[in-house]
Design an enzyme around this catalytic site. Sequence first.
Site, PDB file in Angstrom:
ATOM      1  N   SER A 169      -4.353 -51.728 -79.655  1.00  0.00           N
ATOM      2  CA  SER A 169      -3.004 -51.193 -79.443  1.00  0.00           C
ATOM      3  C   SER A 169      -3.026 -50.483 -78.090  1.00  0.00           C
ATOM      4  O   SER A 169      -4.001 -49.782 -77.782  1.00  0.00           O
ATOM      5  CB  SER A 169      -2.657 -50.180 -80.537  1.00  0.00           C
ATOM      6  OG  SER A 169      -2.842 -50.760 -81.798  1.00  0.00           O
ATOM      7  N   SER A 217     -11.079 -42.083 -79.976  1.00  0.00           N
ATOM      8  CA  SER A 217      -9.830 -42.818 -80.103  1.00  0.00           C
ATOM      9  C   SER A 217      -9.081 -42.799 -78.794  1.00  0.00           C
ATOM     10  O   SER A 217      -9.198 -41.857 -78.011  1.00  0.00           O
ATOM     11  CB  SER A 217      -8.972 -42.235 -81.229  1.00  0.00           C
ATOM     12  OG  SER A 217      -8.256 -41.137 -80.751  1.00  0.00           O
ATOM     13  N   LYS A 218      -8.333 -43.876 -78.610  1.00  0.00           N
ATOM     14  CA  LYS A 218      -7.593 -44.015 -77.349  1.00  0.00           C
ATOM     15  C   LYS A 218      -6.592 -42.893 -77.194  1.00  0.00           C
ATOM     16  O   LYS A 218      -6.475 -42.272 -76.163  1.00  0.00           O
ATOM     17  CB  LYS A 218      -6.840 -45.349 -77.341  1.00  0.00           C
ATOM     18  CG  LYS A 218      -7.757 -46.547 -77.446  1.00  0.00           C
ATOM     19  CD  LYS A 218      -6.982 -47.835 -77.294  1.00  0.00           C
ATOM     20  CE  LYS A 218      -6.396 -48.405 -78.560  1.00  0.00           C
ATOM     21  NZ  LYS A 218      -7.285 -48.881 -79.583  1.00  0.00           N
ATOM     22  N   SER A 219      -5.857 -42.612 -78.328  1.00  0.00           N
ATOM     23  CA  SER A 219      -4.779 -41.643 -78.200  1.00  0.00           C
ATOM     24  C   SER A 219      -5.309 -40.221 -78.080  1.00  0.00           C
ATOM     25  O   SER A 219      -4.621 -39.337 -77.610  1.00  0.00           O
ATOM     26  CB  SER A 219      -3.804 -41.787 -79.348  1.00  0.00           C
ATOM     27  OG  SER A 219      -4.495 -42.070 -80.514  1.00  0.00           O
ATOM     28  N   HIS A 246      -7.505 -39.385 -76.141  1.00  0.00           N
ATOM     29  CA  HIS A 246      -7.969 -39.290 -74.761  1.00  0.00           C
ATOM     30  C   HIS A 246      -9.483 -39.254 -74.635  1.00  0.00           C
ATOM     31  O   HIS A 246     -10.022 -38.544 -73.801  1.00  0.00           O
ATOM     32  CB  HIS A 246      -7.363 -38.076 -74.047  1.00  0.00           C
ATOM     33  CG  HIS A 246      -5.878 -38.059 -74.139  1.00  0.00           C
ATOM     34  ND1 HIS A 246      -5.088 -39.021 -73.546  1.00  0.00           N
ATOM     35  CD2 HIS A 246      -5.042 -37.249 -74.811  1.00  0.00           C
ATOM     36  CE1 HIS A 246      -3.825 -38.779 -73.837  1.00  0.00           C
ATOM     37  NE2 HIS A 246      -3.778 -37.705 -74.604  1.00  0.00           N
TER      38      HIS A 246
END
Length: 295
Positions: free
Chosen positions: A13, A229-231, A233
């Site tokens: 995503s 996780s990407k979100s 950061h």
Amino acid sequence: MPAPTYCGRFAPSPTGPLHLGSAYTALASWLLARQAGGQWLIRIEDLDPPREVAGASAAQLAALQRLGLTSDMPVLRQSQRYHAYQAALDQLLASGQAFACHCSRSDLAESGGVHRDCTAKRQRPTPAIRFRVRDAEVIVLHDAIQGEYRQSLAETTGDFVLRRADGLWAYQLAVVVDDAAQGITDIVRGSDLLDSTPRQIALQRALGLPTPSYAHVPVLLGADGQKLSKSAHSDGIDNGDPVRVLSRLWGLLGQSQPLPNSAPDVSTWLAAAVAAFRPEALPHRTAIAFESMHT
Ligand code: GLU
């Protein structure tokens, strides 16, 4: 009929830069596909514009390319696939396996989180659409890494959402429609998605689609014990030497066979990795603590 040839995929995503945890999953999936002589595809799961980070999908694709992990077919984007999700939804509505749900948040709160049927006191102009799960059915999954996993959808997820009241398509429906459309035979992804898999198997059965094989690899935990996780950061991997990043991932994939941690280019390193890869050595765990790239 001959078995379909192995086809794997990686489906990020676009919610942030590719971090080491996603690169770990991508490499595991790529190695398993290549060792089976199969194809490997990338799909961008851009279903949720409010959560999307501008430029993230281009950055993720560039980071994968630097690692030598490129899609054998043009990259599919879920934002271009709404017609296919609508067709699947229509099929489920027509067969009574999905229903419009007018429930508000407070109606849902009354059902304690596991929602069955529509119990709304008032009709809404744009209802959500939910999948109708079966009462006594227990879905059993034989995961190549996590072993047997069973779930009663009626007790754990209830009648889950396929399209939200705000019009956004749910991941569970989109992933099932796209995995089937792309002919994916083997899904390798993070263990955080293990508990979504029974919902996806129920949808595959309801839509008359094949169920792929599943292997849920461990997620990487940062120094704080949280999943990278990407979100959140987590650091991207954009600046590291790609062969060094791959070598670090190799060890985390449980592979103790030595591979050069310097190679002239990623394709030389990857070719050696395909030849040496031992799938049975993949860690049979849900999570692995990862320290810094610099240790
Ligand atoms: N798009 C999901 C993610 O980035 C992965 C979905 C999947 O592999 O099924 O976490």
